[in-house]
Design an enzyme around this catalytic site. Structure first.
Site, PDB file in Angstrom:
ATOM      1  N   GLY A  31      -5.864   0.443 -12.867  1.00  0.00           N
ATOM      2  CA  GLY A  31      -7.034   0.044 -12.086  1.00  0.00           C
ATOM      3  C   GLY A  31      -8.302   0.462 -12.807  1.00  0.00           C
ATOM      4  N   SER A  85      -2.952   4.163 -14.064  1.00  0.00           N
ATOM      5  CA  SER A  85      -3.918   3.754 -15.108  1.00  0.00           C
ATOM      6  C   SER A  85      -4.257   2.264 -15.123  1.00  0.00           C
ATOM      7  CB  SER A  85      -3.470   4.163 -16.528  1.00  0.00           C
ATOM      8  OG  SER A  85      -3.609   5.549 -16.731  1.00  0.00           O
ATOM      9  N   GLY A 128      -9.780   3.746  -5.631  1.00  0.00           N
ATOM     10  CA  GLY A 128      -8.435   3.199  -5.836  1.00  0.00           C
ATOM     11  C   GLY A 128      -7.383   3.876  -4.974  1.00  0.00           C
ATOM     12  N   VAL A 129      -6.227   4.082  -5.564  1.00  0.00           N
ATOM     13  CA  VAL A 129      -5.114   4.649  -4.818  1.00  0.00           C
ATOM     14  C   VAL A 129      -5.415   6.108  -4.426  1.00  0.00           C
ATOM     15  CG1 VAL A 129      -3.737   5.387  -6.817  1.00  0.00           C
ATOM     16  CG2 VAL A 129      -2.593   4.679  -4.731  1.00  0.00           C
ATOM     17  N   ASP A 130      -6.173   6.803  -5.246  1.00  0.00           N
ATOM     18  CA  ASP A 130      -6.581   8.186  -4.971  1.00  0.00           C
ATOM     19  C   ASP A 130      -7.373   8.240  -3.656  1.00  0.00           C
ATOM     20  OD1 ASP A 130      -7.096  10.873  -5.372  1.00  0.00           O
ATOM     21  OD2 ASP A 130      -8.417  10.595  -7.093  1.00  0.00           O
ATOM     22  N   ASN A 163      -7.743  11.834 -10.962  1.00  0.00           N
ATOM     23  CA  ASN A 163      -8.505  12.146 -12.180  1.00  0.00           C
ATOM     24  C   ASN A 163      -8.485  13.659 -12.345  1.00  0.00           C
ATOM     25  OD1 ASN A 163     -10.950  13.385 -10.888  1.00  0.00           O
ATOM     26  ND2 ASN A 163     -11.079  11.331  -9.994  1.00  0.00           N
ATOM     27  N   ASP A 173       0.853  -1.191   0.000  1.00  0.00           N
ATOM     28  CA  ASP A 173       0.000   0.000   0.000  1.00  0.00           C
ATOM     29  C   ASP A 173       0.892   1.246   0.000  1.00  0.00           C
ATOM     30  OD1 ASP A 173      -1.610   2.161   0.743  1.00  0.00           O
ATOM     31  OD2 ASP A 173      -2.749   1.001   2.205  1.00  0.00           O
ATOM     32  N   ILE A 174       0.756   2.070  -1.014  1.00  0.00           N
ATOM     33  CA  ILE A 174       1.652   3.222  -1.185  1.00  0.00           C
ATOM     34  C   ILE A 174       1.506   4.237  -0.054  1.00  0.00           C
ATOM     35  CG2 ILE A 174       0.143   4.715  -2.583  1.00  0.00           C
ATOM     36  CD1 ILE A 174       2.580   5.175  -4.453  1.00  0.00           C
TER      37      ILE A 174
HETATM   38  N1  AR6 Z   1      -1.351   1.491  -2.912  1.00  0.00           N
HETATM   39  C1  AR6 Z   1      -0.761   1.156  -4.078  1.00  0.00           C
HETATM   40  N2  AR6 Z   1      -1.464   0.831  -5.183  1.00  0.00           N
HETATM   41  C2  AR6 Z   1      -2.816   0.841  -5.100  1.00  0.00           C
HETATM   42  C3  AR6 Z   1      -3.511   1.186  -3.916  1.00  0.00           C
HETATM   43  C4  AR6 Z   1      -2.717   1.533  -2.783  1.00  0.00           C
HETATM   44  N3  AR6 Z   1      -3.268   1.865  -1.610  1.00  0.00           N
HETATM   45  N4  AR6 Z   1      -4.852   1.104  -4.166  1.00  0.00           N
HETATM   46  C5  AR6 Z   1      -4.987   0.711  -5.450  1.00  0.00           C
HETATM   47  N5  AR6 Z   1      -3.774   0.542  -6.014  1.00  0.00           N
HETATM   48  P1  AR6 Z   1      -6.427   3.097  -9.667  1.00  0.00           P
HETATM   49  P2  AR6 Z   1      -6.203   4.446 -12.283  1.00  0.00           P
HETATM   50  C6  AR6 Z   1      -3.409   0.130  -7.385  1.00  0.00           C
HETATM   51  O1  AR6 Z   1      -7.791   2.609 -10.011  1.00  0.00           O
HETATM   52  O2  AR6 Z   1      -6.369   3.156 -12.988  1.00  0.00           O
HETATM   53  C7  AR6 Z   1      -9.596   6.800  -9.157  1.00  0.00           C
HETATM   54  O3  AR6 Z   1     -10.964   6.787  -8.897  1.00  0.00           O
HETATM   55  C8  AR6 Z   1      -4.433  -0.602  -8.207  1.00  0.00           C
HETATM   56  O4  AR6 Z   1      -4.440  -1.993  -7.881  1.00  0.00           O
HETATM   57  O5  AR6 Z   1      -6.198   3.633  -8.302  1.00  0.00           O
HETATM   58  O6  AR6 Z   1      -5.105   5.377 -12.725  1.00  0.00           O
HETATM   59  C9  AR6 Z   1      -9.100   8.159  -9.599  1.00  0.00           C
HETATM   60  O7  AR6 Z   1      -9.782   9.212  -8.950  1.00  0.00           O
HETATM   61  C10 AR6 Z   1      -3.912  -0.356  -9.608  1.00  0.00           C
HETATM   62  O8  AR6 Z   1      -2.885  -1.299  -9.934  1.00  0.00           O
HETATM   63  O9  AR6 Z   1      -5.970   4.294 -10.692  1.00  0.00           O
HETATM   64  C11 AR6 Z   1      -9.403   8.145 -11.071  1.00  0.00           C
HETATM   65  O10 AR6 Z   1     -10.738   8.459 -11.345  1.00  0.00           O
HETATM   66  C12 AR6 Z   1      -3.249   1.018  -9.511  1.00  0.00           C
HETATM   67  O11 AR6 Z   1      -3.151   1.305  -8.122  1.00  0.00           O
HETATM   68  C13 AR6 Z   1      -9.139   6.710 -11.464  1.00  0.00           C
HETATM   69  O12 AR6 Z   1      -9.338   5.945 -10.270  1.00  0.00           O
HETATM   70  C14 AR6 Z   1      -4.027   2.129 -10.172  1.00  0.00           C
HETATM   71  O13 AR6 Z   1      -5.423   1.917  -9.975  1.00  0.00           O
HETATM   72  C15 AR6 Z   1      -7.705   6.501 -11.900  1.00  0.00           C
HETATM   73  O14 AR6 Z   1      -7.567   5.178 -12.364  1.00  0.00           O
END
Ligand code: AR6
Length: 169
Positions: free
Chosen positions: A124, A122, A32-34, A24, A10-11
């Site tokens: 997720g 990108s 997600g990570v956001d 976004n 977890d970052i």
């Molecule tokens: N630590 C590290 N990696 C993570 C964590 C974490 N805590 N949580 C998820 N990931 P995503 P995107 C991974 O969806 O595809 C948001 O709603 C996850 O498994 O977070 O760039 C934003 O507001 C995946 O491999 O980002 C945007 O609307 C990676 O992080 C949209 O999602 C990216 O997944 C951005 O989508």
């Protein structure tokens, strides 16, 4: 030379100068990570994002660009928010995804950050296939001209970790 390190996890637990957020264009949070970064970092991050929207970024942050805020309660000085491209199927242009890494490192250099943690942008909600995203991420960081000394890719699951490990020798 920038050292590239891989971590599975977890970052939001990283101790680094700057944590990169896969945001976004609204800069106002998401899943997600956001979501994880805003939850653990606390309201100071969103407050600064709102100020950015009220000033320089009235229309939001464009895909492939990056901007920094405080890291709030994270063990970091800054969060660098970047907006990855949405996967549009085979033939999707990798340039905007590469730009996220390059622009984030450019912002890190402006700030004087020496250690930076990236998620797999990108891969997720935005659906970019992780194997291809990993190649783009590693090649772009490797080729970047930056004073950042250590880039840590923090991969949430084993599949992403393995995809990145294919490219980090
Ligand atoms: N630590 C590290 N990696 C993570 C964590 C974490 N805590 N949580 C998820 N990931 P995503 P995107 C991974 O969806 O595809 C948001 O709603 C996850 O498994 O977070 O760039 C934003 O507001 C995946 O491999 O980002 C945007 O609307 C990676 O992080 C949209 O999602 C990216 O997944 C951005 O989508």
């Amino acid at each position: 030379m920038t050292t590239i390190t891989l971590v599975q996890g977890d970052i939001t637990w990283q101790s680094v100068d700057a944590v990169v957020n896969a945001a976004n264009s609204s800069l106002l949070g998401g899943g997600g990570v956001d979501g994880a970064i805003h939850r653990r970092g606390g309201p100071a991050i969103l407050a600064e994002c709102r100020r950015l929207r009220a000033s320089r970024y009235g229309k939001g942050l464009a895909t492939g660009r990056a901007v920094a805020t405080t890291a709030g309660e994270l063990d970091a000085r800054w969060v660098i928010h970047t907006v990855g491209p949405v996967w549009q199927g085979p033939g999707s242009d990798p340039a905007l995804l590469a730009s996220c890494y390059r622009e984030s490192l450019r912002v890190a250099d402006e700030l004087g950050a020496r250690t930076v943690a990236f998620p797999a942008i990108s891969t997720g909600v935005f659906r970019w296939p992780v194997e291809e995203a990993a190649r783009i991420a590693v090649e772009t960081v490797r080729d970047a001209e930056t004073a950042v000394e250590e880039v840590t890719f923090v991969l949430f699951d084993e599949r992403a970790y393995k995809a990145f490990a294919e490219h980090v020798g």
